[in-house]
Design a protein around this motif. Structure first.
Motif, PDB file in Angstrom:
ATOM      1  N   GLY A 103      28.959  32.098  43.393  1.00 45.44           N
ATOM      2  CA  GLY A 103      28.602  31.305  43.913  1.00 45.44           C
ATOM      3  C   GLY A 103      27.742  30.821  45.117  1.00 45.44           C
ATOM      4  O   GLY A 103      27.878  32.042  45.822  1.00 45.44           O
ATOM      5  N   ARG A 104      27.050  30.300  45.809  1.00 47.50           N
ATOM      6  CA  ARG A 104      26.406  30.498  46.969  1.00 47.50           C
ATOM      7  C   ARG A 104      27.587  30.669  48.652  1.00 47.50           C
ATOM      8  O   ARG A 104      26.744  30.788  49.493  1.00 47.50           O
ATOM      9  N   TYR A 105      28.462  29.887  48.083  1.00 48.52           N
ATOM     10  CA  TYR A 105      29.127  29.866  49.650  1.00 48.52           C
ATOM     11  C   TYR A 105      29.722  31.859  49.816  1.00 48.52           C
ATOM     12  O   TYR A 105      30.094  32.296  49.248  1.00 48.52           O
ATOM     13  N   LEU A 106      29.351  31.750  51.017  1.00 50.70           N
ATOM     14  CA  LEU A 106      29.806  32.962  51.048  1.00 50.70           C
ATOM     15  C   LEU A 106      30.755  33.961  52.698  1.00 50.70           C
ATOM     16  O   LEU A 106      31.536  32.889  53.135  1.00 50.70           O
ATOM     17  N   THR A 107      31.949  34.268  52.091  1.00 45.28           N
ATOM     18  CA  THR A 107      32.662  35.178  52.958  1.00 45.28           C
ATOM     19  C   THR A 107      32.114  36.782  53.054  1.00 45.28           C
ATOM     20  O   THR A 107      32.860  37.123  53.876  1.00 45.28           O
ATOM     21  N   ASN A 108      31.703  36.844  52.214  1.00 44.97           N
ATOM     22  CA  ASN A 108      31.279  38.348  53.474  1.00 44.97           C
ATOM     23  C   ASN A 108      31.993  39.425  53.255  1.00 44.97           C
ATOM     24  O   ASN A 108      31.736  40.539  54.003  1.00 44.97           O
ATOM     25  N   TRP A 109      32.259  39.261  52.068  1.00 42.66           N
ATOM     26  CA  TRP A 109      32.873  40.516  51.498  1.00 42.66           C
ATOM     27  C   TRP A 109      32.209  41.169  49.952  1.00 42.66           C
ATOM     28  O   TRP A 109      31.561  40.287  49.357  1.00 42.66           O
ATOM     29  N   PHE A 110      32.007  42.600  50.891  1.00 43.27           N
ATOM     30  CA  PHE A 110      30.523  43.304  49.177  1.00 43.27           C
ATOM     31  C   PHE A 110      31.373  43.783  48.556  1.00 43.27           C
ATOM     32  O   PHE A 110      31.243  44.728  48.928  1.00 43.27           O
ATOM     33  N   ASP A 111      30.987  43.838  46.989  1.00 38.20           N
ATOM     34  CA  ASP A 111      31.635  44.765  46.196  1.00 38.20           C
ATOM     35  C   ASP A 111      31.442  45.005  44.516  1.00 38.20           C
ATOM     36  O   ASP A 111      31.526  43.573  44.345  1.00 38.20           O
ATOM     37  N   PRO A 112      30.733  45.035  44.036  1.00 41.25           N
ATOM     38  CA  PRO A 112      30.808  47.204  44.229  1.00 41.25           C
ATOM     39  C   PRO A 112      29.569  46.943  45.532  1.00 41.25           C
ATOM     40  O   PRO A 112      28.552  45.670  45.746  1.00 41.25           O
ATOM     41  N   TRP A 113      29.475  48.102  45.599  1.00 37.36           N
ATOM     42  CA  TRP A 113      27.887  48.634  45.613  1.00 37.36           C
ATOM     43  C   TRP A 113      27.475  49.715  45.095  1.00 37.36           C
ATOM     44  O   TRP A 113      28.251  50.587  44.260  1.00 37.36           O
ATOM     45  N   GLY A 114      26.381  50.199  45.237  1.00 36.26           N
ATOM     46  CA  GLY A 114      25.548  50.776  44.880  1.00 36.26           C
ATOM     47  C   GLY A 114      25.497  52.628  45.036  1.00 36.26           C
ATOM     48  O   GLY A 114      26.362  52.095  46.023  1.00 36.26           O
ATOM     49  N   GLN A 115      24.792  52.934  44.361  1.00 36.72           N
ATOM     50  CA  GLN A 115      25.276  54.410  44.360  1.00 36.72           C
ATOM     51  C   GLN A 115      24.209  55.307  45.645  1.00 36.72           C
ATOM     52  O   GLN A 115      24.479  55.988  46.483  1.00 36.72           O
ATOM     53  N   GLY A 116      23.854  54.658  46.176  1.00 36.14           N
ATOM     54  CA  GLY A 116      22.166  54.511  46.958  1.00 36.14           C
ATOM     55  C   GLY A 116      20.929  55.508  46.877  1.00 36.14           C
ATOM     56  O   GLY A 116      21.181  55.776  45.335  1.00 36.14           O
ATOM     57  N   THR A 117      19.960  54.533  47.573  1.00 32.68           N
ATOM     58  CA  THR A 117      18.653  55.661  47.107  1.00 32.68           C
ATOM     59  C   THR A 117      18.607  56.133  48.556  1.00 32.68           C
ATOM     60  O   THR A 117      18.444  55.873  49.766  1.00 32.68           O
ATOM     61  N   LEU A 118      18.650  57.636  48.230  1.00 30.60           N
ATOM     62  CA  LEU A 118      17.614  58.643  49.547  1.00 30.60           C
ATOM     63  C   LEU A 118      16.486  58.447  49.954  1.00 30.60           C
ATOM     64  O   LEU A 118      15.671  58.829  48.425  1.00 30.60           O
ATOM     65  N   VAL A 119      15.987  57.654  50.841  1.00 32.44           N
ATOM     66  CA  VAL A 119      14.243  57.925  50.801  1.00 32.44           C
ATOM     67  C   VAL A 119      13.747  58.668  52.454  1.00 32.44           C
ATOM     68  O   VAL A 119      14.872  58.122  53.191  1.00 32.44           O
ATOM     69  N   THR A 120      13.013  59.747  52.161  1.00 30.17           N
ATOM     70  CA  THR A 120      12.614  60.839  53.003  1.00 30.17           C
ATOM     71  C   THR A 120      11.131  60.287  53.150  1.00 30.17           C
ATOM     72  O   THR A 120      10.479  60.404  52.623  1.00 30.17           O
ATOM     73  N   VAL A 121      11.087  59.690  54.928  1.00 33.84           N
ATOM     74  CA  VAL A 121       9.623  59.572  54.796  1.00 33.84           C
ATOM     75  C   VAL A 121       9.070  60.870  56.105  1.00 33.84           C
ATOM     76  O   VAL A 121       9.665  60.769  57.093  1.00 33.84           O
ATOM     77  N   SER A 122       8.058  61.546  55.094  1.00 27.56           N
ATOM     78  CA  SER A 122       8.071  62.987  56.048  1.00 27.56           C
ATOM     79  C   SER A 122       6.430  63.059  56.348  1.00 27.56           C
ATOM     80  O   SER A 122       6.042  63.170  54.905  1.00 27.56           O
TER      81      SER A 122
END
Lengths: 123, 111
Positions: A103-122
């Motif tokens: 739903g649209r009402y936010l309590t701002n608890w977030f779960d689950p999280w993704g495994q992450g994406t590593l971004v390297t800029v060089s």
């Protein structure tokens, strides 16, 4: 099982564009907010913004407004984070995360999280 | 916006109890829920406490959360410490416009 699966690590040069993804499994994609968080190397968590895929309502942290674009494809249950011109300072791990309640009402608890994406800029 | 301040690091022995604080510098801590996330090295954060004092299923009751209005802070208490509790812990809250804020994180060493 509710799961967020993110796209793989990226290595880019400054000035290049990039779009990373977060695919949702195991729940109704359109009814849960999805957020993005940055974690720079060895540092803490920073809130970037959030999107409600049902109507693409998108809200950004002031720190990231104008720096990235958050979007979602309802038909594919995928959320995206994109840059038009990367900087070395964008080097970080990026996590997507789902709001804990539907739903649209936010309590701002977030779960689950993704495994992450590593971004390297060089250069 | 407001800030959430955590101790940078803490250490304690196995089987002891540790309490990690999270102090809000402006606004009232009790006005918005506080969450606590655990992040082990190389892993994504997971919730140990949400909505001030709620434990997700699967999180042992050794983890508890509270709010102290007098100090405008939240606390995460871990009792009966185990070596597996060694991790970074982040508090998180938000403001009236739903801007999310994370604390700087506390590195907990169990030795």
């Amino acid at each position: 099982e509710v799961q967020l699966v993110q796209s793989g690590a990226e290595v880019k040069k400054p000035g290049e564009s990039l779009k990373i993804s977060c695919k949702a499994f195991g729940y109704k994609f359109t009814t849960y907010w999805i957020g993005w968080v940055r974690q720079m190397p060895g540092k803490g968590l920073e809130w970037m913004g959030i999107i409600y895929p049902g109507d693409s309502d998108t809200r950004y942290s002031p720190s990231f407004q104008g720096q990235v674009i958050i979007s979602a494809d309802k038909s594919r249950s995928i959320a995206y984070l994109q840059w038009s011109s990367l900087k070395a300072s964008d080097t970080a791990m990026y996590f997507c995360l789902r709001h804990g309640y539907s739903g649209r009402y936010l309590t701002n608890w977030f779960d689950p999280w993704g495994q992450g994406t590593l971004v390297t800029v060089s250069s | 916006n407001f800030m959430l301040t955590q101790p940078h690091s803490m250490s304690e022995s196995p089987e002891k109890t540790v309490t990690i604080s999270c102090t809000r510098n402006s606004g009232i801590i009790a006005s918005n829920f506080v969450q606590w996330y655990q992040q082990r090295p190389g892993s994504s954060p997971t919730t140990v406490i949400y909505e001030n004092n709620q434990r997700p299923s699967g999180v042992p009751d050794r983890f508890s959360g509270s709010i102290d209005s007098s100090s405008n802070s939240a606390s995460l208490t871990i009792s009966g410490l185990k070596t597996e509790d060694e991790a970074d812990y982040y508090c998180q809250s938000y403001d009236s416009t739903n801007q999310v804020v994370f604390g700087g994180g506390t590195k907990l060493t169990v030795l």
